[in-house]
Design a protein around this motif. Sequence first.
Motif, PDB file in Angstrom:
ATOM      1  N   UNK A  70       0.820  -1.208   0.000  1.00  0.00           N
ATOM      2  CA  UNK A  70       0.000   0.000   0.000  1.00  0.00           C
ATOM      3  C   UNK A  70       0.857   1.263   0.000  1.00  0.00           C
ATOM      4  N   UNK A  71       2.136   1.091  -0.305  1.00  0.00           N
ATOM      5  CA  UNK A  71       3.086   2.195  -0.187  1.00  0.00           C
ATOM      6  C   UNK A  71       2.613   3.490  -0.823  1.00  0.00           C
ATOM      7  N   UNK A  72       2.020   3.390  -2.006  1.00  0.00           N
ATOM      8  CA  UNK A  72       1.616   4.597  -2.732  1.00  0.00           C
ATOM      9  C   UNK A  72       0.520   5.360  -1.997  1.00  0.00           C
ATOM     10  N   UNK A  73      -0.275   4.626  -1.181  1.00  0.00           N
ATOM     11  CA  UNK A  73      -1.386   5.282  -0.493  1.00  0.00           C
ATOM     12  C   UNK A  73      -0.961   5.904   0.839  1.00  0.00           C
ATOM     13  N   UNK A  74       0.192   5.488   1.341  1.00  0.00           N
ATOM     14  CA  UNK A  74       0.553   5.910   2.706  1.00  0.00           C
ATOM     15  C   UNK A  74       1.182   7.294   2.707  1.00  0.00           C
ATOM     16  N   UNK A  75       1.239   7.843   3.925  1.00  0.00           N
ATOM     17  CA  UNK A  75       1.704   9.210   4.079  1.00  0.00           C
ATOM     18  C   UNK A  75       3.152   9.203   4.583  1.00  0.00           C
ATOM     19  N   UNK A  76       4.032   9.851   3.824  1.00  0.00           N
ATOM     20  CA  UNK A  76       5.446   9.887   4.213  1.00  0.00           C
ATOM     21  C   UNK A  76       5.889  11.305   4.557  1.00  0.00           C
TER      22      UNK A  76
END
Lengths: 280, 287, 373
Positions: free
Chosen positions: C126-132
């Motif tokens: 889900x990397x693309x959806x997470x907040x960094x």
Amino acid sequence: MRRHRSAALLVQTRLPVVLALTVFTIVLALPFAMAVLWSLVDPSHPWAYPAVLPPVLSFRRWIEIWTTSALPQALANSYLLAATVSVSTLLLALPTAYAFGRLQFPGKATAQMLTLIPLAMPGFVGAIFFSALLVRFGVYSRFAGIALGHTVIFLPYAIRLLSLSFAMVRQDLIDAARDLGASPLTVFRTATLPVLKPGLLAALIIVFILSIEEFAISYIVGAPDFTTVPTILYSYLGYNFIRPNAAAISLILVVPNVLLMLIAERLLKSADPATITGKG
Amino acid sequence: MSASFSVRPYLLLLPGLLPILAFMSLVIGMALSQSVGYFNFSGDSGFSLRFWHTVLSEQQFWRAFWYSARIALFSSLLSVALAYPVALWLRRPFAGSDLVSALIKAPILVHGLVAAFLYVNFISFQGFLNAALVHLGLVARPIRMQNDPYAIGVVILQVWKNMPFAFLILTGPVRAIGDDILDAARDLGAGAFARLRRVILPLTLRSLQAALILIFIGAAGDYSFQSVAGPTSLNSLAQYMVRIQQDNAGHGWNEAAVIAVMLMGLSLFGSAALAALIQFLLRRTGR
Amino acid sequence: MLKTIAMLALATALPLAGLPAPAAAKDLSQMNWEEIVAEAKQEGQINWFHWYFQDRFREQVKAFEAQYGIKVTIPDGDGKANMDKMLAERGRTEGDIDVISLGGSALQTFKAEDLLYGPLKPLLPDGAKLRFSIEGTDNKGYAPAFWGNQTAIAYNPARISEKELPHTLEDFAAFFRTNPGEMGFNTENGGSGPAFIEAVTRALVKDIDYANGAATPEKVAKLAPAWDWFKANHDGYIITASNADSVTRINSGEFKLIAGWEDQIAGLQRKGEISRDIKMYIPSFGMPGGGNVIAIPANAKHKAAALVLIHWLTSANTQTELAKTFGIAPQHPDADSSVGLIAAGDRKFSTVWAAKPFGDDIKKAFVNQVTLH
């Protein structure tokens, strides 16, 4: 006249006892009772203003602390450390205590003074710069680090207690056994060991308790993840302060040590030379 | 034969004494050398007095220093002052004296942190003391006593924990004073206070000094009582040392080392001065 | 204190630090997610260094342990000590920490690529959806956010009515005058008190760039008006021992107001530890909010298992669960938003934390200038 005097005597002896019991109640029994009460506050029924007493009491918190806190690990760490420390301290202390208790040599008093130096060192000074040393020597094992620190700082206690025990061994009994043709082992078993045993056990227990209770070295060297019972209590009194949990952990730290100490005291009392020579 | 015999006691000393001496000299050596700029964990190591200069010109340091000195002084004097009457009272056994002396020694078995928690819990807003005061109608609302600014709580805890210790040290020597000496003093018309000052204190001077020194050192280096029950507007020396060391990345160790050396100095000289002062006062009044 | 130890370790380890991490990264990045999960199960265990609600998280991760058969150990340790340990251990080829929770702005004080394994963004399903990017800090895909939180003022309705609540600095000064000792906040052991200090500082000292983390003595000296304000209102507030101490004492009726964390108070309320009556609001001059991120140290022993834990923790399901249990702002877009303690209308007053290390210096200056003075 005589009755008057005995009444006065009664007041003189009884009154202080009553007074002492009252003081004891206020400074010891009540605070502990409060801690027990707080530890029994049910986790889902807060004891909040303006309630004077907790609304619901249960043992649920004790179960919860046992299953969710790091307490079991901290207890295991503490007791394993204490066992290691008490044995290693005793082994190191024995020869020195023998020299202090049974031999005369020039410089003995100075040597005895020197063994007491750790008592004059403020705990956190020792802990911080001991941890600096561990870093310098690349010691990453917190268990080894704390065990080493404890062993050294508790050596004075073990040496002192064992010196007293060795001094109590009676030379005439040793000579008598030897004259009767007993082997060195038999001499040791019959004349030395019975006198030494209570002191040995007491030293073992006292160092054990001291190690369990030690905070400065355990906290500084063990941080952040090697917890012992005092360091976990410290976190429950600070960052993770939840009063009922702190109450439960306080009780867990105190009760086993009190029991151990009572045993130690009994052993030390039985080390009274009169009773021992009576047996021998 | 005779040569090896004389060496034997010293060989026996090694296992116990060597670790102590090695550990203590390494730890103290580390503190001393870091305080003058050696063994730096960051930057160049080399002799420098700038850490001493920084720390000693810091007002906060001196506040912590005198605060710890004050706590140590009050705690040791109060503990001993309370221990004497009790030791004298229990000099000769009576019905219940064993129980009383066991109760007095009980706080020794209670961990300092537990004691601090029990105390804070007892005096807290919701604590027993406040509940009792409100219930008795002495106050309308609970009083805030937690982390009191005068450090009364810390001194209470120190005395609570150390009075039994002083009692343990004094009880033997007090018992050893012969009845005949006390009776003689009484017959000569000495009141209770005079007997204490002229007979009991001088005869137990060594133990009195030992108790004062040990309690003073412990209280001067206190961290746990202070951090749980002490005033939030003041640091004890040990607390200040830990804070300086943790808050300042590069030079924290060196400045903490200066504080450590000062703390050791306070423990050593403060307690020695106290012991000497007591001896001096007793000698003077004894004449 | 370990932070400073780190400097020593750093010096000896720098030449080595670059080598092992990329090699290991290659391994995991060449695997697909099934292979990573299989590898994780092989590793079988992880140490997650986390600094609050450890006991509650030990409960939460039981679901993870049951699902993957990976044992999670969460040691007790405070946030600073955890970070110092990571820094101190960077010289070891394998450290004790597999997963570490960090404050959102912690990555302003060190470079992610020096210390952390990653970036994780391409590795997580889900990397693309997470907040960094959180608390004004973009950690470039190294550490996803898993916890959103807000500081605010908590009040005890049994002691103070909604009408009497102070909202502006003037209100607070007036409140302090008429209610001496009725507000509590901490300076040590937690960020809620420092949040209030920072909020007051922001309101009084406006000609400073709080988003710039550089700390110079001149910049810190500019904060003097805030310290004057606190000194002038000295009798109004009480310094408590920790976040938790403030909460305990408002619960006991000792204070009318405290500075607190929304998630901490909501979490304790939902468990039943404190009264559900305690409410929160954000004063109009704002209080900081942000969140926490989770990362894998470059020398973690169990990287695959760590990655799977992070995937589980940041998943929509777990985030919904955390919102329910602790009242946090969930960090996965598909998670159900929680109804927190703070009214929606107050959320606009939320500010970003002052950038570090300057942000830390605000608190240190307060302690030096106000509490210890």
